[in-house]
Design an enzyme around this catalytic site. Structure first.
Site, PDB file in Angstrom:
ATOM      1  N   ARG A  47     -35.474  21.525  20.823  1.00 41.71           N
ATOM      2  CA  ARG A  47     -36.097  20.180  21.242  1.00 41.71           C
ATOM      3  C   ARG A  47     -37.265  20.150  20.702  1.00 41.71           C
ATOM      4  O   ARG A  47     -38.070  21.172  20.152  1.00 41.71           O
ATOM      5  CB  ARG A  47     -35.832  20.101  22.640  1.00 41.71           C
ATOM      6  CG  ARG A  47     -36.592  21.240  23.541  1.00 41.71           C
ATOM      7  CD  ARG A  47     -37.394  21.122  24.633  1.00 41.71           C
ATOM      8  NE  ARG A  47     -38.280  20.286  24.440  1.00 41.71           N
ATOM      9  CZ  ARG A  47     -39.684  20.727  24.057  1.00 41.71           C
ATOM     10  NH1 ARG A  47     -39.629  21.823  23.822  1.00 41.71           N
ATOM     11  NH2 ARG A  47     -40.551  19.819  23.752  1.00 41.71           N
ATOM     12  N   GLY A  48     -37.968  18.934  20.871  1.00 42.77           N
ATOM     13  CA  GLY A  48     -39.415  18.770  20.439  1.00 42.77           C
ATOM     14  C   GLY A  48     -39.324  18.023  18.874  1.00 42.77           C
ATOM     15  O   GLY A  48     -38.594  18.542  18.319  1.00 42.77           O
ATOM     16  N   ALA A  49     -39.897  16.983  18.733  1.00 43.05           N
ATOM     17  CA  ALA A  49     -39.518  16.366  17.566  1.00 43.05           C
ATOM     18  C   ALA A  49     -39.703  16.844  16.304  1.00 43.05           C
ATOM     19  O   ALA A  49     -38.815  17.018  15.656  1.00 43.05           O
ATOM     20  CB  ALA A  49     -40.772  14.875  17.618  1.00 43.05           C
ATOM     21  N   ARG A  90     -29.854  12.650  18.268  1.00 41.90           N
ATOM     22  CA  ARG A  90     -30.747  12.093  19.413  1.00 41.90           C
ATOM     23  C   ARG A  90     -31.486  10.657  18.575  1.00 41.90           C
ATOM     24  O   ARG A  90     -31.967  10.907  17.390  1.00 41.90           O
ATOM     25  CB  ARG A  90     -32.053  13.039  19.975  1.00 41.90           C
ATOM     26  CG  ARG A  90     -31.222  14.141  20.733  1.00 41.90           C
ATOM     27  CD  ARG A  90     -32.402  15.179  21.346  1.00 41.90           C
ATOM     28  NE  ARG A  90     -32.983  14.314  22.506  1.00 41.90           N
ATOM     29  CZ  ARG A  90     -34.250  15.000  22.818  1.00 41.90           C
ATOM     30  NH1 ARG A  90     -34.621  16.071  22.495  1.00 41.90           N
ATOM     31  NH2 ARG A  90     -34.835  14.410  24.061  1.00 41.90           N
ATOM     32  N   GLN A 195     -39.656  20.307  31.087  1.00 41.15           N
ATOM     33  CA  GLN A 195     -40.269  21.163  29.990  1.00 41.15           C
ATOM     34  C   GLN A 195     -41.477  21.418  30.298  1.00 41.15           C
ATOM     35  O   GLN A 195     -42.090  22.378  29.757  1.00 41.15           O
ATOM     36  CB  GLN A 195     -40.346  20.013  28.739  1.00 41.15           C
ATOM     37  CG  GLN A 195     -39.020  19.741  27.974  1.00 41.15           C
ATOM     38  CD  GLN A 195     -38.538  18.342  29.006  1.00 41.15           C
ATOM     39  OE1 GLN A 195     -38.656  17.853  29.724  1.00 41.15           O
ATOM     40  NE2 GLN A 195     -37.768  17.522  28.022  1.00 41.15           N
ATOM     41  N   ASP A 236     -43.004  11.489  19.771  1.00 45.07           N
ATOM     42  CA  ASP A 236     -41.665  11.479  19.200  1.00 45.07           C
ATOM     43  C   ASP A 236     -41.507  10.529  17.965  1.00 45.07           C
ATOM     44  O   ASP A 236     -40.801  10.616  17.241  1.00 45.07           O
ATOM     45  CB  ASP A 236     -40.765  11.367  20.110  1.00 45.07           C
ATOM     46  CG  ASP A 236     -40.548  12.504  21.211  1.00 45.07           C
ATOM     47  OD1 ASP A 236     -41.417  12.677  22.025  1.00 45.07           O
ATOM     48  OD2 ASP A 236     -39.610  13.380  20.747  1.00 45.07           O
ATOM     49  N   ASN A 246     -43.220   9.119  23.374  1.00 43.48           N
ATOM     50  CA  ASN A 246     -43.271  10.523  23.933  1.00 43.48           C
ATOM     51  C   ASN A 246     -42.440  10.422  25.477  1.00 43.48           C
ATOM     52  O   ASN A 246     -41.920   9.536  25.889  1.00 43.48           O
ATOM     53  CB  ASN A 246     -44.800  10.757  23.967  1.00 43.48           C
ATOM     54  CG  ASN A 246     -44.877  12.343  24.050  1.00 43.48           C
ATOM     55  OD1 ASN A 246     -44.563  13.067  23.076  1.00 43.48           O
ATOM     56  ND2 ASN A 246     -45.577  12.745  25.189  1.00 43.48           N
ATOM     57  N   LYS A 247     -42.477  11.665  25.722  1.00 45.96           N
ATOM     58  CA  LYS A 247     -41.791  11.993  27.022  1.00 45.96           C
ATOM     59  C   LYS A 247     -42.124  11.220  27.950  1.00 45.96           C
ATOM     60  O   LYS A 247     -43.080  10.816  28.209  1.00 45.96           O
ATOM     61  CB  LYS A 247     -42.097  13.485  27.510  1.00 45.96           C
ATOM     62  CG  LYS A 247     -41.412  13.939  28.627  1.00 45.96           C
ATOM     63  CD  LYS A 247     -39.820  13.721  28.457  1.00 45.96           C
ATOM     64  CE  LYS A 247     -39.477  14.301  27.152  1.00 45.96           C
ATOM     65  NZ  LYS A 247     -37.848  13.879  26.726  1.00 45.96           N
TER      66      LYS A 247
END
Ligand SMILES: CSC[C@H]1O[C@H](OP(=O)(O)O)[C@H](O)[C@@H]1O
Length: 353
Positions: A47-49, A90, A195, A236, A246-247
């Site tokens: 995970r993570g862009a 995603r 996270q 992201d 973003n998150k």
């Protein structure tokens, strides 16, 4: 002390650190099929862009090795189909589609299927290497911007394991630790997937960085009580006007930074910018399953069947962002004008000639 990594191309195979098992288990997985890669991205094992883009790039190369077609045209069609499949894993992080489109552009040059397979793997490795260099440079710029500031807050994990290495928002802390630069990082736990608690705390501890965990609801009080001097987050997808996805919870911090009069920084590589998306309203926001909120692990924390809204991201409007830190420089002021200038990008056309 070491800076953890989450993706490797080892002995001709794609190996990832299973981030769903952290921090209590260090579990490596070999992703052998395109379905393995899709599932790893969808379930946030990787995970993570930037890391999603790197994993998808290797995924396309892994999938291509299984195609045995009569013609190069048939091979290219199969690769296109694979890219469309992986691109659906995603929706918010633009790095996923950016990486896949870059490989599709590269493989078009192939005169044979075998040459195409080699081109895909070479380009995936190039994206991997470039991201590490980009994140290191983001760390250097972020260190300069954070000069004289020690107490910094962040959310989610925009760290080394979310990229090739170093991370984006966490890059200055990893580099700073190597140079004896003191930071006190306050990490929001980042419900519902944690996270922050599971990944950022673990990652910064591996690097010897002073990190304090807070719940997301403690952010406002903590900024005042602990004298937080800046907030730095990842991204992201960044739209042409600077609006940033973003998150979920990032918008909360941006509003708090504005209310407290402290800087709010976004750190992201050029691959996270999407100049074809004019503003944040156009950014697709992923919604995830209800169980992420109604359960912690297997333990229900809400009545069974409770109605849930579970957006995985939010959008921070550009006017709340003090600066966007990229590998090509620090972008401030009129983002609409300065983003293409600093990144040397045209909407959807890549680098200027
Ligand atoms: C440099 S990571 C960017 C970004 O990705 C994370 O989302 P997720 O954990 O759902 O993949 C988070 O929004 C990070 O800030």
């Amino acid at each position: 002390m070491s800076i953890p990594l989450s993706i490797a191309w080892t002995d001709g195979q794609l190996v990832i650190l299973n981030q769903q098992k952290l921090p209590h288990e260090i579990d490596y997985l070999t992703l052998e099929t395109i379905e393995d890669v899709y599932e790893a991205i969808f379930t946030l094992k990787v995970r993570g862009a930037p890391a999603i883009g790197i994993a998808a790039a290797y995924g396309l190369a892994v999938a291509a090795r299984r195609h045995h077609t009569e013609t190069v045209e048939a091979f290219l069609e199969a690769v296109q189909t694979d890219a469309e499949y992986l691109g659906q894993s995603r929706p918010t992080a633009v790095n996923l589609v950016w990486a896949l489109e870059r490989l599709l552009e590269t493989v078009k040059k192939a005169e044979t299927a075998e040459a195409g397979k080699a081109l895909l793997l070479e380009e995936a490795k190039r994206i991997h290497q470039e991201d590490e260099a980009s994140c290191r440079q983001i760390g250097e710029y972020a260190l300069s911007l954070l000069e004289g500031q020690e107490r910094v807050m962040t959310i989610c994990n925009a760290g080394s394991i979310a990229t090739a290495k170093y991370g984006t928002a966490l890059a200055p802390f990893h580099l700073g630790s190597e140079r004896g630069r003191k930071f006190e990082v306050y990490a929001c736990e980042t419900r519902p997937v944690f996270q922050g608690a599971r990944l950022t705390v673990w990652e910064l501890q591996q690097s010897g960085v002073d990190v304090t965990l807070i719940t997301d609801s403690m952010a406002a009080h903590t900024i005042g009580a602990k004298g937080i001097e800046a907030i730095i987050v990842g991204a992201d997808r960044i739209a042409a006007n600077g609006d940033t996805a973003n998150k979920i919870g990032t918008l909360n911090l941006a509003i708090l930074a504005d209310a407290y009069g402290i800087p709010f920084y976004v750190a992201a590589p050029a691959s996270t910018f999407d100049l074809a998306t004019r503003s944040g309203e156009e950014i697709p926001i992923e919604e995830r399953k209800a169980e992420e909120i109604t359960h912690i692990g297997n333990q229900p924390v809400a009545p069974l069947g409770t109605k849930v809204f579970n957006p995985a991201f939010d959008v921070t409007p550009a006017h709340l962002i003090s600066a966007i830190i990229t590998e090509k420089g620090i972008i401030q002021g009129d983002f609409q004008r300065n983003i293409p200038e600093v990144l040397n990008l045209y909407a959807g056309k890549g680098e200027k000639s």
